[in-house]
Design a protein around this motif. Structure first.
Motif, PDB file in Angstrom:
ATOM      1  N   MET B   8       0.853  -1.192   0.000  1.00 46.71           N
ATOM      2  CA  MET B   8       0.000   0.000   0.000  1.00 46.71           C
ATOM      3  C   MET B   8       0.878   1.226   0.000  1.00 46.71           C
ATOM      4  O   MET B   8       1.850   1.303   0.752  1.00 46.71           O
ATOM      5  CB  MET B   8      -0.886  -0.008   1.259  1.00 46.71           C
ATOM      6  CG  MET B   8      -1.667   1.251   1.516  1.00 46.71           C
ATOM      7  SD  MET B   8      -3.037   1.502   0.394  1.00 46.71           S
ATOM      8  CE  MET B   8      -4.181   0.272   1.004  1.00 46.71           C
ATOM      9  N   GLU B   9       0.554   2.139  -0.861  1.00 42.48           N
ATOM     10  CA  GLU B   9       1.274   3.403  -0.864  1.00 42.48           C
ATOM     11  C   GLU B   9       0.272   4.544  -0.825  1.00 42.48           C
ATOM     12  O   GLU B   9      -0.585   4.652  -1.691  1.00 42.48           O
ATOM     13  CB  GLU B   9       2.154   3.498  -2.118  1.00 42.48           C
ATOM     14  CG  GLU B   9       2.741   4.888  -2.283  1.00 42.48           C
ATOM     15  CD  GLU B   9       4.192   4.829  -2.715  1.00 42.48           C
ATOM     16  OE1 GLU B   9       4.486   4.002  -3.576  1.00 42.48           O
ATOM     17  OE2 GLU B   9       5.007   5.620  -2.182  1.00 42.48           O
ATOM     18  N   MET B  10       0.394   5.364   0.222  1.00 42.65           N
ATOM     19  CA  MET B  10      -0.453   6.561   0.319  1.00 42.65           C
ATOM     20  C   MET B  10       0.450   7.751   0.050  1.00 42.65           C
ATOM     21  O   MET B  10       1.496   7.884   0.674  1.00 42.65           O
ATOM     22  CB  MET B  10      -1.074   6.677   1.726  1.00 42.65           C
ATOM     23  CG  MET B  10      -1.854   5.451   2.150  1.00 42.65           C
ATOM     24  SD  MET B  10      -2.448   5.565   3.863  1.00 42.65           S
ATOM     25  CE  MET B  10      -3.997   6.421   3.627  1.00 42.65           C
ATOM     26  N   ARG B  11       0.048   8.602  -0.905  1.00 36.61           N
ATOM     27  CA  ARG B  11       0.915   9.720  -1.278  1.00 36.61           C
ATOM     28  C   ARG B  11       0.187  11.052  -1.139  1.00 36.61           C
ATOM     29  O   ARG B  11      -0.890  11.224  -1.717  1.00 36.61           O
ATOM     30  CB  ARG B  11       1.375   9.553  -2.734  1.00 36.61           C
ATOM     31  CG  ARG B  11       2.821   9.075  -2.828  1.00 36.61           C
ATOM     32  CD  ARG B  11       3.238   8.910  -4.270  1.00 36.61           C
ATOM     33  NE  ARG B  11       2.938   7.573  -4.764  1.00 36.61           N
ATOM     34  CZ  ARG B  11       3.012   7.197  -6.029  1.00 36.61           C
ATOM     35  NH1 ARG B  11       3.361   8.058  -6.966  1.00 36.61           N
ATOM     36  NH2 ARG B  11       2.744   5.965  -6.385  1.00 36.61           N
ATOM     37  N   ASP B  12       0.760  11.955  -0.378  1.00 38.32           N
ATOM     38  CA  ASP B  12       0.238  13.331  -0.246  1.00 38.32           C
ATOM     39  C   ASP B  12      -1.250  13.373   0.052  1.00 38.32           C
ATOM     40  O   ASP B  12      -1.998  14.139  -0.541  1.00 38.32           O
ATOM     41  CB  ASP B  12       0.515  14.132  -1.532  1.00 38.32           C
ATOM     42  CG  ASP B  12       1.990  14.470  -1.649  1.00 38.32           C
ATOM     43  OD1 ASP B  12       2.604  14.713  -0.594  1.00 38.32           O
ATOM     44  OD2 ASP B  12       2.522  14.453  -2.775  1.00 38.32           O
ATOM     45  N   VAL B  13      -1.687  12.527   0.969  1.00 34.95           N
ATOM     46  CA  VAL B  13      -3.112  12.479   1.297  1.00 34.95           C
ATOM     47  C   VAL B  13      -3.486  13.685   2.148  1.00 34.95           C
ATOM     48  O   VAL B  13      -2.790  14.011   3.112  1.00 34.95           O
ATOM     49  CB  VAL B  13      -3.449  11.179   2.043  1.00 34.95           C
ATOM     50  CG1 VAL B  13      -4.894  11.199   2.525  1.00 34.95           C
ATOM     51  CG2 VAL B  13      -3.203   9.987   1.136  1.00 34.95           C
ATOM     52  N   ALA B  14      -4.554  14.370   1.746  1.00 36.73           N
ATOM     53  CA  ALA B  14      -5.022  15.531   2.517  1.00 36.73           C
ATOM     54  C   ALA B  14      -6.505  15.384   2.797  1.00 36.73           C
ATOM     55  O   ALA B  14      -7.251  14.809   2.011  1.00 36.73           O
ATOM     56  CB  ALA B  14      -4.760  16.817   1.739  1.00 36.73           C
ATOM     57  N   LEU B  23      -5.456  16.334   7.784  1.00 40.36           N
ATOM     58  CA  LEU B  23      -4.306  15.737   7.082  1.00 40.36           C
ATOM     59  C   LEU B  23      -3.860  16.741   6.040  1.00 40.36           C
ATOM     60  O   LEU B  23      -4.670  17.251   5.274  1.00 40.36           O
ATOM     61  CB  LEU B  23      -4.699  14.426   6.399  1.00 40.36           C
ATOM     62  CG  LEU B  23      -5.106  13.270   7.303  1.00 40.36           C
ATOM     63  CD1 LEU B  23      -5.492  12.072   6.452  1.00 40.36           C
ATOM     64  CD2 LEU B  23      -3.976  12.904   8.248  1.00 40.36           C
ATOM     65  N   ASP B  24      -2.554  16.983   6.012  1.00 42.97           N
ATOM     66  CA  ASP B  24      -2.052  18.038   5.142  1.00 42.97           C
ATOM     67  C   ASP B  24      -0.847  17.499   4.372  1.00 42.97           C
ATOM     68  O   ASP B  24       0.261  17.976   4.537  1.00 42.97           O
ATOM     69  CB  ASP B  24      -1.676  19.252   6.011  1.00 42.97           C
ATOM     70  CG  ASP B  24      -1.500  20.501   5.169  1.00 42.97           C
ATOM     71  OD1 ASP B  24      -1.812  20.444   3.965  1.00 42.97           O
ATOM     72  OD2 ASP B  24      -1.045  21.514   5.719  1.00 42.97           O
ATOM     73  N   GLY B  25      -1.089  16.473   3.584  1.00 49.50           N
ATOM     74  CA  GLY B  25       0.012  15.913   2.813  1.00 49.50           C
ATOM     75  C   GLY B  25       0.752  14.834   3.578  1.00 49.50           C
ATOM     76  O   GLY B  25       1.890  15.015   4.006  1.00 49.50           O
ATOM     77  N   VAL B  26       0.104  13.696   3.765  1.00 48.83           N
ATOM     78  CA  VAL B  26       0.725  12.588   4.481  1.00 48.83           C
ATOM     79  C   VAL B  26       1.074  11.481   3.497  1.00 48.83           C
ATOM     80  O   VAL B  26       0.291  11.164   2.605  1.00 48.83           O
ATOM     81  CB  VAL B  26      -0.238  12.017   5.553  1.00 48.83           C
ATOM     82  CG1 VAL B  26       0.358  10.785   6.203  1.00 48.83           C
ATOM     83  CG2 VAL B  26      -0.549  13.076   6.585  1.00 48.83           C
ATOM     84  N   SER B  27       2.242  10.915   3.667  1.00 47.99           N
ATOM     85  CA  SER B  27       2.628   9.782   2.850  1.00 47.99           C
ATOM     86  C   SER B  27       2.972   8.610   3.752  1.00 47.99           C
ATOM     87  O   SER B  27       3.558   8.786   4.817  1.00 47.99           O
ATOM     88  CB  SER B  27       3.841  10.133   1.982  1.00 47.99           C
ATOM     89  OG  SER B  27       3.495  11.190   1.121  1.00 47.99           O
ATOM     90  N   VAL B  52      -9.172   7.120   6.539  1.00 51.88           N
ATOM     91  CA  VAL B  52      -9.055   7.216   5.082  1.00 51.88           C
ATOM     92  C   VAL B  52      -8.659   5.850   4.526  1.00 51.88           C
ATOM     93  O   VAL B  52      -9.248   5.341   3.568  1.00 51.88           O
ATOM     94  CB  VAL B  52      -8.007   8.281   4.686  1.00 51.88           C
ATOM     95  CG1 VAL B  52      -7.658   8.171   3.212  1.00 51.88           C
ATOM     96  CG2 VAL B  52      -8.534   9.671   5.000  1.00 51.88           C
ATOM     97  N   LEU B  53      -7.692   5.215   5.179  1.00 55.41           N
ATOM     98  CA  LEU B  53      -7.211   3.916   4.703  1.00 55.41           C
ATOM     99  C   LEU B  53      -8.315   2.866   4.746  1.00 55.41           C
ATOM    100  O   LEU B  53      -8.459   2.050   3.844  1.00 55.41           O
ATOM    101  CB  LEU B  53      -6.023   3.467   5.570  1.00 55.41           C
ATOM    102  CG  LEU B  53      -5.329   2.169   5.150  1.00 55.41           C
ATOM    103  CD1 LEU B  53      -4.665   2.346   3.789  1.00 55.41           C
ATOM    104  CD2 LEU B  53      -4.289   1.763   6.184  1.00 55.41           C
ATOM    105  N   ASP B  60      -9.493  14.371   0.442  1.00 56.48           N
ATOM    106  CA  ASP B  60      -9.756  15.477  -0.476  1.00 56.48           C
ATOM    107  C   ASP B  60      -8.809  15.413  -1.665  1.00 56.48           C
ATOM    108  O   ASP B  60      -9.177  15.730  -2.788  1.00 56.48           O
ATOM    109  CB  ASP B  60      -9.555  16.820   0.254  1.00 56.48           C
ATOM    110  CG  ASP B  60     -10.529  16.965   1.431  1.00 56.48           C
ATOM    111  OD1 ASP B  60     -11.576  16.293   1.380  1.00 56.48           O
ATOM    112  OD2 ASP B  60     -10.218  17.711   2.369  1.00 56.48           O
ATOM    113  N   SER B  61      -7.563  15.036  -1.412  1.00 54.91           N
ATOM    114  CA  SER B  61      -6.606  14.923  -2.503  1.00 54.91           C
ATOM    115  C   SER B  61      -5.559  13.888  -2.131  1.00 54.91           C
ATOM    116  O   SER B  61      -5.561  13.344  -1.037  1.00 54.91           O
ATOM    117  CB  SER B  61      -5.947  16.280  -2.765  1.00 54.91           C
ATOM    118  OG  SER B  61      -5.194  16.650  -1.627  1.00 54.91           O
TER     119      SER B  61
END
Lengths: 346, 498
Positions: B8-14, B23-27, B52-53, B60-61
């Motif tokens: 699983m890869e989460m990139r720049d989650v906001a 969340l303001d850009g979590v990886s 979110v996961l 949101d993004s």
């Protein structure tokens, strides 16, 4: 993922049968509790009526069986609702509404009695749909919504009947009309009225269905822990709607039985307070207002308990006022004892 | 990603709620067969990220790639069906149902609406066997199991759904030491099966022991990630709080004065069996021991909540009668902080000021009428004194973070002018920053010539702030010893049966 790893296959058959035995014992204890209460009450009234002997007669027990049918049918639905943690206070009013609608359909519309009876069951279902729909869409607790239903359905029954009893003409009644609830049924081998058999067969079906179906399990899960049910992906509003509609159909059935019991009368004032008898029966049978608990067998015993109380008081010559006080006291005592017993077991 | 080990890869989650950016850009990158610790203070965004996961929130993004394909679950059910399972902090168990029903909940095998019970039993036995906990019987009622066993039921639920990512949210916060060790064993086995595990915990020592890698969140951002064995705890704490914690355990020099609270040969209905101790003015006494050893029962019986069968309690020289309830004992200066913050310690739906002043309302009332203005003023003062972060005294307690809730609960005891605080697990489930402030409050309280009795399962904090420590073992309290004479190892030895 190696879930099917052979070394972790299920336990040996010996352990399995032991487990099943433990489960059976637990189930028996759960059922026997209300049953003991019933025996005590029967003993009490046998003692009080020892001079006249009118209580412990075959005829009287057949009468008790018939008197239990309406409460019992409605209680099947209430058991399901209370398992999900809900409640339905509108049962009595819905039953009255059903008797009125069926009577009006026969007398004013000229509908054949069997068709009208089916419509009566559906009216019960619609009442349930209204209750369930409002509970799930408005998010208001069932107590309040069905309290509203209690007034609204009773009002509708009075409205349709112009607040007077609606009598079905004798010519419209089919030949079997009176036999369904006859205390002494016609082939003798039936022993009790056909409607009692209908209730028993339905109960058996519902009991198995609650234990064995996916939806039945969801009822228990929602009543036990609604948040968990939601997390596990159960569509809680839909299941709740389903339980109120299903229970409504049973209420409808109770309504047409009441209609038959009144010998084809639509009575807008009938079944007043029936919901409380039904709720008491479910709780005496091990159901909980908090949800997650309750069995059909327990509920039936609870219904019989209530009928025996009512019938026994009459035979013991207890005045109406004392009856109410006594029945109220016995209900509270029975449920309290049951809770204490269960607490002790844990 | 081409790396086949990455599940699983989460990139720049906001994700924002109104104006606040949770969340303001979590990886976050999860690999097959690893235990990945997700670390951060309360409010850092861990829970939001995991929601979110697991599909409860939609981001949101940012993007999420799961086993090489884009991943955007429609809800928890969808996430579970795709193999991402969550083990919740507040156990997700239906207590009236059997273990089998709980494991299969929402994933029933059926034929025309009827359950295939045989198949269920087989799947459940297999899953529990895989966890090496076949002793949990599928037809046991879940409500009769221990918390640890309930948790395993949840893990079994994830296994049956063939989860490849399992999130544990504070799994040990309410477990006994023994059950926690069992759980670590289970996690090891899951890891060896190639499952990626996200492990969220406030117990940093535990995280350090268990995790292969870590990611630290602060204010909704990823502030660090790396291999656990290449990092030490102080640097992780520094990442978490964004500053040097300095003295986590403040300890000013305090001189013990007169005996303030004394218990002699105290015995309850079941627990405690035998407990004697005394605590002096200016002292902090720690009570260590396993969960269930009778520590909570001890402070409850001292406070008059549990029945006392034997022995005596005296406060400041006044010996208490057994019939004295909490009211009489509070009047003598005793105060209890419950271990069950939400259930017993606070009326979470009511406001901060109501909670804070509840046990000392007579101060703000005359002839039964409350002086609301004065009450609010007093609440404000105390909120400032214990540094509660809130919109205002009118805010409902349930809207606060765990740490701030606990500060309100402690402020209530201070507001009622207590002389002796009985604190039952005062820092359970709260973030490091709030912990530090609670340690400071305890220290200041003792320094002002009053006394504290503190129960904790977290040994470093007992060692850090207590003057003396005694250990509860199966209802029997040991003699106290100065903290300097104890080691964590020695305490555990006494606690586990000595």
């Amino acid at each position: 993922m190696g879930v099917e790893d052979p070394e972790f296959s299920s336990a040996s058959s010996v352990a399995k049968s032991k487990r099943n035995a433990a489960g059976t014992v637990r189930w028996l204890i759960g059922v026997l509790g209300p049953f003991l209460g019933l025996i005590v009450v029967i003993g009490l009234f046998s003692f009080l009526t020892r001079d006249t002997g009118s209580f412990l007669t075959t005829y009287n027990w057949r009468a008790i069986a018939v008197q239990t049918v309406v409460v019992g049918t409605a209680a099947l639905g209430m058991t399901m609702i209370m398992i999900t943690g809900g409640i339905d206070l509108s049962v009595g009013s819905a039953v009255a509404l059903v008797t009125v609608v069926v009577a009006c359909l026969v007398r004013d519309v000229g509908m054949a009695v069997p068709v009208a009876l089916i419509c009566g069951v559906l009216v019960g279902g619609v009442c349930g749909l209204l209750n369930g729909g409002l509970i799930t869409s408005l998010g208001v607790v069932p107590f309040i919504i069905t309290l509203g239903g209690l007034k609204v359905f009773r009002g509708l029954a009075k409205w349709f009947s112009s607040s007077t009893a609606v009598y079905v003409p004798g010519s419209a009644k089919p030949s079997w009309f009176g036999t369904l609830l006859a205390v002494e049924p016609k082939p003798d081998w039936l022993i009790v009225a056909p409607a009692v058999w209908v209730l028993l067969v339905l109960s058996l079906f519902v009991a198995v269905w609650l234990r064995r179906s996916v939806l039945g399990r969801y009822f228990y899960a929602i009543g036990s822990n609604e948040a968990t049910a939601r997390l596990c992906g159960i569509n809680v509003p839909v299941v709740k709607l389903a339980v109120y509609v299903l229970a409504g159909l049973f209420t409808g059935l109770a309504g047409i039985l009441q209609f038959l019991y009144l010998d084809g009368t639509g009575d807008p004032t009938t079944a007043d307070g029936l919901e409380l008898q039904v709720i008491a029966a479910v709780v005496i049978g091990g159901g909980s207002l908090a949800g997650g608990e309750g069995t059909i067998l327990g509920t039936l015993i609870g219904c019989l308990f209530m009928s025996v109380l009512n019938n026994g008081c009459v035979h013991a010559g207890i005045s109406n006022a004392s009856q109410d006080v006594m029945i109220g006291g016995i209900i509270v005592a029975a449920v309290t004892l049951d809770r204490l017993r269960r607490k002790g077991r844990d | 990603m081409t790396d086949p080990d990455v599940v699983m890869e989460m990139r720049d989650v906001a994700k924002a709620f109104g104006a606040s950016r949770a969340l303001d850009g979590v990886s976050l990158t999860l690999r097959r067969g690893e235990v990945h610790a997700l670390i951060g203070e309360n409010g850092a965004g861990k829970s939001t990220l995991m929601k979110v996961l697991s599909g409860a929130y939609r981001p949101d993004s940012g993007e999420m790639i799961y086993e090489g394909t884009p991943y955007a679950p429609k809800g928890p059910r969808d996430a579970l069906a795709r193999g991402v399972a969550m083990i919740y902090q507040e156990l997700a168990i239906a207590p009236h149902l059997t273990v089998e029903a709980n494991v299969m909940l929402g994933q029933e095998k059926s034929w025309r609406g009827f359950l295939k019970k045989g198949e269920h039993r087989k799947l459940v036995s297999e899953a529990l066997g895989l966890l090496e906990h076949a002793e949990i019987r599928p037809d046991a009622i879940a409500g009769s199991l221990s918390i640890g066993a309930c948790q395993l039921v949840e893990v079994a639920r994830a296994l049956v759904s063939r989860a490849r990512v399992i999130v544990f949210d504070e799994p040990t916060s309410s477990l006994t030491e023994k059950d926690a060790l069992k759980l670590f064993g289970v996690i090891e086995r899951l890891r060896s099966k190639g499952i990626a595990i996200v492990y969220i915990s406030h117990f940093l020592e535990e995280v350090r022991r268990l995790a292969d890698r870590y990611t630290v969140l602060r204010d909704g951002r990823t502030v660090g990630t790396g291999l656990m064995r290449e990092t030490d705890l102080p640097s992780i704490i520094k990442m978490m709080v964004g500053r040097e914690l300095g003295e986590l355990f403040p300890k000013s020099s305090r001189e013990p004065g007169d005996v303030l609270l004394r218990a002699e040969e105290l015995g309850g209905r079941k627990l405690p069996r035998r407990a004697s101790f005394e605590v002096r003015r200016g002292e902090v006494l720690g009570i260590a021991g396993l969960v269930g050893a009778g520590r909570t029962e001890l402070v409850r019986s001292i406070f008059g909540l549990d029945e006392v069968k034997r022995g005596e309690v005296s406060i400041g020289g006044t010996t208490l009668s057994r019939s004295d309830g909490p009211k009489q004992r509070m009047a003598l200066g005793l105060a209890l902080l419950s271990e069950d913050r939400k259930g017993e310690g606070l009326a979470v739906r009511r406001s901060i000021e109501e909670n804070l002043t509840l046990s000392g309302l007579e101060k703000h009332s005359r002839m039964g009428w409350l002086n609301l203005g004065e009450r609010r003023k007093s609440a404000r003062n105390w909120m400032e004194a214990v540094r509660v972060k809130a919109a205002g005294p009118w805010q409902a307690v349930e809207k606060l973070s765990g740490g701030n809730q606990q500060k309100v609960a402690i402020a209530r005891l201070l507001h009622q002018d207590a002389d002796v605080l009985l604190l039952d697990e005062p820092t359970r489930g709260i973030d490091v920053g709030s912990k530090a402030e609670i340690y400071r409050l305890i220290d200041e309280f003792a320094k002002s010539g009053r006394a504290v009795v503190m129960i904790s399962s977290y040994l470093p904090e007992l060692m850090g702030i207590c003057d003396r420590i005694c250990v509860m073992t199966r209802g029997v309290l040991s003699d106290s010893r100065a903290t300097s004479e104890w080691t964590e190892h020695a305490i555990m030895e006494v606690a586990t049966g000595g």
